[in-house]
Design a protein around this motif. Structure first.
Motif, mmCIF file in Angstrom:
data_model
loop_
_atom_site.group_PDB
_atom_site.id
_atom_site.type_symbol
_atom_site.label_atom_id
_atom_site.label_comp_id
_atom_site.label_asym_id
_atom_site.label_seq_id
_atom_site.Cartn_x
_atom_site.Cartn_y
_atom_site.Cartn_z
ATOM 1 N N ARG A 56 0.769 -1.373 -0.036
ATOM 2 C CA ARG A 56 0.349 0.172 0.426
ATOM 3 C C ARG A 56 1.189 1.179 -0.073
ATOM 4 O O ARG A 56 2.222 1.527 0.278
ATOM 5 C CB ARG A 56 -1.068 0.214 0.939
ATOM 6 C CG ARG A 56 -1.692 -1.113 1.240
ATOM 7 C CD ARG A 56 -2.726 -0.633 2.225
ATOM 8 N NE ARG A 56 -3.809 0.566 1.412
ATOM 9 C CZ ARG A 56 -4.691 1.052 2.685
ATOM 10 N NH1 ARG A 56 -4.738 0.514 3.695
ATOM 11 N NH2 ARG A 56 -5.084 2.164 1.981
ATOM 12 N N THR A 57 0.346 2.113 -0.770
ATOM 13 C CA THR A 57 0.968 3.892 -1.043
ATOM 14 C C THR A 57 -0.266 4.910 -0.662
ATOM 15 O O THR A 57 -0.813 4.584 -0.238
ATOM 16 C CB THR A 57 1.599 4.137 -2.503
ATOM 17 O OG1 THR A 57 2.396 3.258 -2.657
ATOM 18 C CG2 THR A 57 1.703 5.269 -2.409
ATOM 19 N N TYR A 58 0.806 5.483 0.535
ATOM 20 C CA TYR A 58 0.177 6.634 1.397
ATOM 21 C C TYR A 58 0.764 7.912 1.149
ATOM 22 O O TYR A 58 2.395 8.402 0.557
ATOM 23 C CB TYR A 58 0.192 6.272 2.863
ATOM 24 C CG TYR A 58 0.201 4.771 3.232
ATOM 25 C CD1 TYR A 58 -1.653 4.989 4.321
ATOM 26 C CD2 TYR A 58 0.408 3.835 3.390
ATOM 27 C CE1 TYR A 58 -1.855 3.246 4.274
ATOM 28 C CE2 TYR A 58 0.197 2.904 3.541
ATOM 29 C CZ TYR A 58 -0.902 2.413 4.353
ATOM 30 O OH TYR A 58 -1.555 1.416 4.698
ATOM 31 N N VAL A 59 -0.066 8.688 1.175
ATOM 32 C CA VAL A 59 0.285 9.880 1.218
ATOM 33 C C VAL A 59 0.675 10.450 2.737
ATOM 34 O O VAL A 59 0.448 10.047 3.568
ATOM 35 C CB VAL A 59 -0.885 10.835 0.446
ATOM 36 C CG1 VAL A 59 -0.278 12.842 1.087
ATOM 37 C CG2 VAL A 59 -1.218 10.957 -0.535
ATOM 38 N N ASP A 60 2.002 10.815 2.916
ATOM 39 C CA ASP A 60 2.816 11.183 4.372
ATOM 40 C C ASP A 60 2.352 12.130 4.656
ATOM 41 O O ASP A 60 2.922 13.458 4.178
ATOM 42 C CB ASP A 60 4.306 10.743 3.999
ATOM 43 C CG ASP A 60 4.616 10.902 5.543
ATOM 44 O OD1 ASP A 60 4.453 10.998 7.019
ATOM 45 O OD2 ASP A 60 6.506 10.772 5.960
ATOM 46 N N PHE A 61 1.491 13.077 5.390
ATOM 47 C CA PHE A 61 1.522 13.528 5.869
ATOM 48 C C PHE A 61 2.020 14.109 7.865
ATOM 49 O O PHE A 61 1.906 14.879 8.168
ATOM 50 C CB PHE A 61 -0.095 13.771 6.443
ATOM 51 C CG PHE A 61 -0.650 14.381 5.451
ATOM 52 C CD1 PHE A 61 -0.834 14.189 4.083
ATOM 53 C CD2 PHE A 61 -2.155 14.758 5.575
ATOM 54 C CE1 PHE A 61 -1.462 15.348 2.740
ATOM 55 C CE2 PHE A 61 -2.748 15.737 4.886
ATOM 56 C CZ PHE A 61 -2.316 15.919 3.472
ATOM 57 N N THR A 62 2.478 13.393 7.325
ATOM 58 C CA THR A 62 4.351 12.892 9.034
ATOM 59 C C THR A 62 5.918 13.409 9.272
ATOM 60 O O THR A 62 5.954 13.944 9.771
ATOM 61 C CB THR A 62 4.225 12.176 9.449
ATOM 62 O OG1 THR A 62 5.398 11.543 8.504
ATOM 63 C CG2 THR A 62 2.697 10.835 9.958
ATOM 64 N N ALA A 378 -2.135 22.434 12.212
ATOM 65 C CA ALA A 378 -2.436 21.661 13.448
ATOM 66 C C ALA A 378 -4.640 21.076 13.261
ATOM 67 O O ALA A 378 -5.077 22.744 13.307
ATOM 68 C CB ALA A 378 -2.550 21.328 14.831
ATOM 69 N N VAL A 379 -5.044 20.786 13.591
ATOM 70 C CA VAL A 379 -7.108 20.339 13.502
ATOM 71 C C VAL A 379 -6.439 19.867 14.841
ATOM 72 O O VAL A 379 -6.285 18.120 15.120
ATOM 73 C CB VAL A 379 -7.349 19.303 12.362
ATOM 74 C CG1 VAL A 379 -8.289 19.109 12.757
ATOM 75 C CG2 VAL A 379 -6.355 20.185 11.056
ATOM 76 N N GLU A 380 -7.415 20.201 15.706
ATOM 77 C CA GLU A 380 -7.156 20.193 16.601
ATOM 78 C C GLU A 380 -8.967 19.406 17.071
ATOM 79 O O GLU A 380 -10.227 20.238 16.713
ATOM 80 C CB GLU A 380 -7.468 21.080 17.619
ATOM 81 C CG GLU A 380 -7.999 20.578 19.807
ATOM 82 C CD GLU A 380 -7.124 21.340 20.822
ATOM 83 O OE1 GLU A 380 -7.237 21.349 21.470
ATOM 84 O OE2 GLU A 380 -6.285 22.417 20.424
ATOM 85 N N LEU A 381 -8.941 18.248 17.892
ATOM 86 C CA LEU A 381 -10.047 17.437 17.672
ATOM 87 C C LEU A 381 -11.383 17.459 19.156
ATOM 88 O O LEU A 381 -10.393 17.417 20.246
ATOM 89 C CB LEU A 381 -10.388 16.240 17.080
ATOM 90 C CG LEU A 381 -9.674 15.969 15.249
ATOM 91 C CD1 LEU A 381 -9.828 14.091 15.281
ATOM 92 C CD2 LEU A 381 -10.279 16.928 14.790
ATOM 93 N N VAL A 382 -12.147 17.599 19.518
ATOM 94 C CA VAL A 382 -13.032 17.374 19.871
ATOM 95 C C VAL A 382 -14.164 17.015 20.246
ATOM 96 O O VAL A 382 -14.836 17.003 19.313
ATOM 97 C CB VAL A 382 -13.457 19.190 20.662
ATOM 98 C CG1 VAL A 382 -12.347 20.330 20.376
ATOM 99 C CG2 VAL A 382 -14.336 20.186 19.305
ATOM 100 N N HIS A 416 -2.145 16.603 12.519
ATOM 101 C CA HIS A 416 -0.981 18.060 12.516
ATOM 102 C C HIS A 416 -0.969 17.097 10.945
ATOM 103 O O HIS A 416 -0.195 16.027 10.205
ATOM 104 C CB HIS A 416 0.329 17.196 13.235
ATOM 105 C CG HIS A 416 0.076 17.879 14.651
ATOM 106 N ND1 HIS A 416 1.084 18.067 15.466
ATOM 107 C CD2 HIS A 416 -0.809 18.505 15.495
ATOM 108 C CE1 HIS A 416 1.218 18.727 16.600
ATOM 109 N NE2 HIS A 416 -0.049 18.817 16.556
ATOM 110 N N ILE A 417 -1.203 18.496 10.330
ATOM 111 C CA ILE A 417 -1.331 17.896 8.942
ATOM 112 C C ILE A 417 0.204 19.160 8.306
ATOM 113 O O ILE A 417 0.923 20.221 8.109
ATOM 114 C CB ILE A 417 -2.022 19.050 7.987
ATOM 115 C CG1 ILE A 417 -3.755 18.415 8.849
ATOM 116 C CG2 ILE A 417 -2.119 18.832 6.717
ATOM 117 C CD1 ILE A 417 -3.354 17.320 8.250
#
Length: 448
Positions: A56-62, A378-382, A416-417
């Motif tokens: 599998r290939t992923y777009v690396d957002f890290t 950053a996307v902060e999730l609540v 985190h993007i």
């Protein structure tokens, strides 16, 4: 000379099963309970994508650990390392070397103000360790101020500077570190309702800490210019200038930890350039050469360097200024300039990532806040926007990202993007679509 072509490779070719078996048997992983992890073998990587052993290939957002700024396997950077390996692989730090000289000059040229000398390390933790040592020796004082929401490395001194819970397992810590709260309006420690209030109250809090600790005992204040792993917290306008003024008032050395935020990540060579502030010392690593070879360092102002002109600096490392690492830094900086990567990071943040993430916030009630700059978001999730209660079900969100083809960077209740700065808009679109899908999962656990 050895005829390389006539000799078979000395490097083994392992199957994915062998990689996993040997990893479990022999590799001791950081920050992990060894029996509870199963690291995924990465078998290939290029640009902003990684491929795992299942094909599998992923777009690396890290960007791995927010360090592969130039992307994987950049052909010009790989070629520069190969060229240097053929010239000279290693030399003592007590000697001069062309790549070490060139790297130091190139880095100093990018730094603000009179930061004209570079002490090379193997990574970020050693950089913060040595920056603090320099500050203590320069001032003759011992105390160091560091933020609670911070990570400065995992060596004995660096983990003492770190404010977040990862330091707990290493306590009692190296003495002399005093922690304070930096600005974070979304979860303000100062009951602020505006950026200006947060800035003013955070600076007053800092003054109160200094008064309580005795300013004549404080050698340095170290801070991540933009807080990284602990939330991608962008300081309000005026805050860093206020910190600079306080440090000047009390003779405190200002240390900017740019290990994660530097070298394009925030859309400038150094994140602190956004606010026109010049610290006394800058710590760097990660993006300086995207981790192709371990490298970090401290950029030193003329004033601090003068303390060690006639008295020796009592510190050093066997691999300080390693030729392969320095060559990779020289090449990386040239590639950044040639390919306009700094400008690209800035444009992606302002024109693509920021607007797209704010659009997702409007769509998904689980998104409490979006913040960032450059390719550092950053996307902060609540679970409840009204109470801002952190989302607890991050494992499900992480799995949803991966199922949709994006490898996520998860820290606490945040995504985190932070992809490589060379990510294409098509790849970025793929990753953001995966994020959109994963946020549906987060919404299901959210109080609407």
């Amino acid at each position: 000379m050895v005829d390389v072509a006539a000799n078979p490779s000395l490097l083994p070719t392992l199957t994915p099963e062998e990689v996993r078996r040997l990893d479990r048997r022999h590799v001791f992983h950081s920050w992990s309970a060894q029996a509870k992890i199963d690291p995924v073998p990465v078998v290939a990587a290029e640009g902003a994508r990684i491929t795992t052993d299942d094909g599998r290939t992923y777009v690396d957002f890290t960007s791995q650990l927010v360090n592969v700024n130039i992307g994987y396997q950049h052909p010009r950077l790989v070629a520069a390392i190969q060229e240097q390996a053929a010239r000279m692989t290693t030399v003592s730090p007590a000697m001069a070397n062309d790549m070490r000289s060139a790297a130091a000059a190139a880095i100093a040229e990018l730094a603000p103000g009179d930061l004209n000398m570079v002490f090379f390390t193997n990574g970020g933790a050693e950089a913060t360790e040595n920056a603090v040592r320099m500050a203590r020796l320069h001032t003759g004082r011992q105390k160091v101020l560091a933020a609670y929401r911070s990570y400065h490395g995992a060596t004995a001194g660096a983990i003492s500077l770190t404010g977040e819970p990862r330091r707990w397992g290493s306590e009692p810590a190296v003495p002399g570190v005093v922690h304070y709260f930096g600005p974070y309006l979304y979860r303000s420690n100062f009951h602020a309702t505006t950026e200006q209030e947060e800035c003013e109250r955070a600076l007053q809090h800092l003054r109160d800490i200094i008064a309580a600790e005795g300013p004549h005992h404080i050698a340095a204040l170290i801070s991540e210019t933009v807080v990284g792993t602990n939330g991608i917290l962008v300081p309000p306008d005026g805050y860093l200038a206020g910190v600079r003024a306080i440090c000047d008032e009390f003779g405190i050395v200002m240390i900017a930890d740019e290990v994660m935020a530097g070298f394009g990540r925030a859309g400038e060579w150094f994140a602190i350039d956004h606010w026109g502030v010049t610290p006394d010392l800058i710590c760097f690593a990660k993006g300086v050469n995207s981790g192709y070879v371990p490298l970090g360092g401290v950029i030193i102002s003329d004033r601090i360097a003068a303390s060690f002109q006639d008295e020796p600096y009592p510190g050093g490392l066997t691999y300080s200024g390693h030729p392969l690492a320095c060559a990779s830094a020289v090449a990386s900086i040239e590639i950044f300039k040639d390919e306009g990567i700094i400008e690209r990071a800035r444009d992606l943040g302002e024109g693509v990532i920021g607007p797209r993430l704010r659009g997702l916030m409007e769509k998904h009630p689980s998104v409490g806040e979006v913040r960032g700059l450059g390719v550092f978001w950053a996307v902060e999730l609540v679970s409840d926007r009204a109470t801002r209660a952190p989302l607890a079900s991050m494992a499900e969100v992480t799995a949803a990202c991966k199922a949709a083809g994006m490898w996520p960077f998860v820290a606490g209740n945040r995504l985190h993007i932070v992809p490589p700065l060379v990510i294409t808009e098509e790849e970025l679109d793929d990753g953001l679509r995966a994020l959109d899908t994963a946020l549906d999962v987060a919404d299901a656990a959210c109080v609407v």
